[in-house]
Design a protein around this motif. Sequence first.
Motif, PDB file in Angstrom:
ATOM      1  N   VAL A   1       5.141  21.262  32.585  1.00 10.57           N
ATOM      2  CA  VAL A   1       4.333  20.329  31.801  1.00 10.57           C
ATOM      3  C   VAL A   1       3.985  19.110  32.653  1.00 10.57           C
ATOM      4  O   VAL A   1       4.657  18.823  33.646  1.00 10.57           O
ATOM      5  N   GLU A   2       2.933  18.402  32.241  1.00 15.91           N
ATOM      6  CA  GLU A   2       2.467  17.234  32.980  1.00 15.91           C
ATOM      7  C   GLU A   2       2.240  16.079  32.008  1.00 15.91           C
ATOM      8  O   GLU A   2       1.790  16.276  30.879  1.00 15.91           O
ATOM      9  N   LEU A   3       2.504  14.881  32.497  1.00 14.97           N
ATOM     10  CA  LEU A   3       2.357  13.673  31.703  1.00 14.97           C
ATOM     11  C   LEU A   3       0.903  13.403  31.356  1.00 14.97           C
ATOM     12  O   LEU A   3       0.013  13.553  32.191  1.00 14.97           O
ATOM     13  N   THR A   4       0.687  13.019  30.134  1.00 13.07           N
ATOM     14  CA  THR A   4      -0.600  12.550  29.659  1.00 13.07           C
ATOM     15  C   THR A   4      -0.310  11.438  28.651  1.00 13.07           C
ATOM     16  O   THR A   4       0.847  11.067  28.468  1.00 13.07           O
ATOM     17  N   THR A   5      -1.316  10.910  28.024  1.00  9.03           N
ATOM     18  CA  THR A   5      -1.119   9.913  26.984  1.00  9.03           C
ATOM     19  C   THR A   5      -1.971  10.285  25.787  1.00  9.03           C
ATOM     20  O   THR A   5      -2.934  11.056  25.900  1.00  9.03           O
ATOM     21  N   GLY A   6      -1.631   9.721  24.642  1.00 13.08           N
ATOM     22  CA  GLY A   6      -2.404   9.982  23.440  1.00 13.08           C
ATOM     23  C   GLY A   6      -1.815   9.259  22.261  1.00 13.08           C
ATOM     24  O   GLY A   6      -0.796   8.566  22.370  1.00 13.08           O
ATOM     25  N   PRO A   7      -2.442   9.425  21.106  1.00 16.35           N
ATOM     26  CA  PRO A   7      -1.973   8.734  19.911  1.00 16.35           C
ATOM     27  C   PRO A   7      -0.585   9.213  19.491  1.00 16.35           C
ATOM     28  O   PRO A   7      -0.275  10.404  19.588  1.00 16.35           O
ATOM     29  N   LEU A   8       0.225   8.281  19.065  1.00 17.48           N
ATOM     30  CA  LEU A   8       1.556   8.606  18.548  1.00 17.48           C
ATOM     31  C   LEU A   8       1.574   8.467  17.034  1.00 17.48           C
ATOM     32  O   LEU A   8       2.011   9.359  16.330  1.00 17.48           O
ATOM     33  N   ARG A   9       1.105   7.312  16.558  1.00 20.17           N
ATOM     34  CA  ARG A   9       1.115   7.066  15.125  1.00 20.17           C
ATOM     35  C   ARG A   9       0.117   5.967  14.797  1.00 20.17           C
ATOM     36  O   ARG A   9      -0.377   5.286  15.688  1.00 20.17           O
ATOM     37  N   THR A  10      -0.141   5.800  13.512  1.00 20.33           N
ATOM     38  CA  THR A  10      -0.959   4.703  13.028  1.00 20.33           C
ATOM     39  C   THR A  10      -0.048   3.794  12.224  1.00 20.33           C
ATOM     40  O   THR A  10       0.633   4.252  11.302  1.00 20.33           O
ATOM     41  N   ASP A  11      -0.023   2.517  12.590  1.00 18.38           N
ATOM     42  CA  ASP A  11       0.886   1.597  11.899  1.00 18.38           C
ATOM     43  C   ASP A  11       0.318   1.164  10.548  1.00 18.38           C
ATOM     44  O   ASP A  11      -0.786   1.562  10.160  1.00 18.38           O
ATOM     45  N   GLU A  12       1.072   0.336   9.835  1.00 16.50           N
ATOM     46  CA  GLU A  12       0.697  -0.075   8.483  1.00 16.50           C
ATOM     47  C   GLU A  12      -0.585  -0.911   8.444  1.00 16.50           C
ATOM     48  O   GLU A  12      -1.212  -1.043   7.401  1.00 16.50           O
ATOM     49  N   LYS A  13      -1.016  -1.450   9.589  1.00 20.30           N
ATOM     50  CA  LYS A  13      -2.262  -2.217   9.664  1.00 20.30           C
ATOM     51  C   LYS A  13      -3.441  -1.338  10.068  1.00 20.30           C
ATOM     52  O   LYS A  13      -4.554  -1.831  10.243  1.00 20.30           O
ATOM     53  N   GLY A  14      -3.200  -0.047  10.269  1.00 24.05           N
ATOM     54  CA  GLY A  14      -4.250   0.879  10.661  1.00 24.05           C
ATOM     55  C   GLY A  14      -4.492   0.952  12.154  1.00 24.05           C
ATOM     56  O   GLY A  14      -5.463   1.561  12.603  1.00 24.05           O
ATOM     57  N   VAL A  15      -3.606   0.337  12.942  1.00 22.28           N
ATOM     58  CA  VAL A  15      -3.753   0.344  14.397  1.00 22.28           C
ATOM     59  C   VAL A  15      -3.079   1.592  14.971  1.00 22.28           C
ATOM     60  O   VAL A  15      -1.916   1.870  14.667  1.00 22.28           O
ATOM     61  N   THR A  16      -3.817   2.337  15.781  1.00 24.70           N
ATOM     62  CA  THR A  16      -3.259   3.524  16.417  1.00 24.70           C
ATOM     63  C   THR A  16      -2.465   3.105  17.646  1.00 24.70           C
ATOM     64  O   THR A  16      -2.978   2.392  18.511  1.00 24.70           O
ATOM     65  N   GLN A  17      -1.212   3.527  17.695  1.00 22.08           N
ATOM     66  CA  GLN A  17      -0.349   3.244  18.835  1.00 22.08           C
ATOM     67  C   GLN A  17      -0.325   4.464  19.746  1.00 22.08           C
ATOM     68  O   GLN A  17      -0.221   5.598  19.276  1.00 22.08           O
ATOM     69  N   LEU A  18      -0.417   4.207  21.042  1.00 23.79           N
ATOM     70  CA  LEU A  18      -0.419   5.268  22.048  1.00 23.79           C
ATOM     71  C   LEU A  18       0.973   5.446  22.637  1.00 23.79           C
ATOM     72  O   LEU A  18       1.802   4.539  22.596  1.00 23.79           O
TER      73      LEU A  18
END
Length: 138
Positions: A108-125
């Motif tokens: 496998v190889e490292l990448t990045t992407g969305p993890l979750r959306t917080d209570e303010k609607g901000v997507t955390q990577l």
Amino acid sequence: MSDPVWALPGSVELSATDGPYLVGGQCAACALKLYPRAPVCPACWSKDVAPARLARRGKLYTYTIVYAGRSGWQTPYALGYVDLDDGVRVCAPLDFAEGEPPRIGGVVELTTGPLRTDEKGVTQLSHRFTRVSQGEIA
């Protein structure tokens, strides 16, 4: 465009030439690499732990599929442990195609992407890993 919001600030850096990489730590006394970086080395108790760029590839050690996640997390998702090429074991979400689950021992190889959306609607990577080769089930 605004700066990305990281779930673990300072744990991922983006390189224009090499892509994303994890920022862990390396002990100056015993050379142990670790993730995430800690203020004290867990092996020798030295406080001389400097930031270190970690390997971007590794092998999938194990994984699970999560069907009932926390608020803001889109389910189902795969979560696994990856043994990086430099000896560090990292826990991270896994990206894989529907109907093609991850394979233990696969590269496998490292990448990045969305993890979750917080209570303010901000997507955390967050850091994630994606399959490079299937490997074999151990």
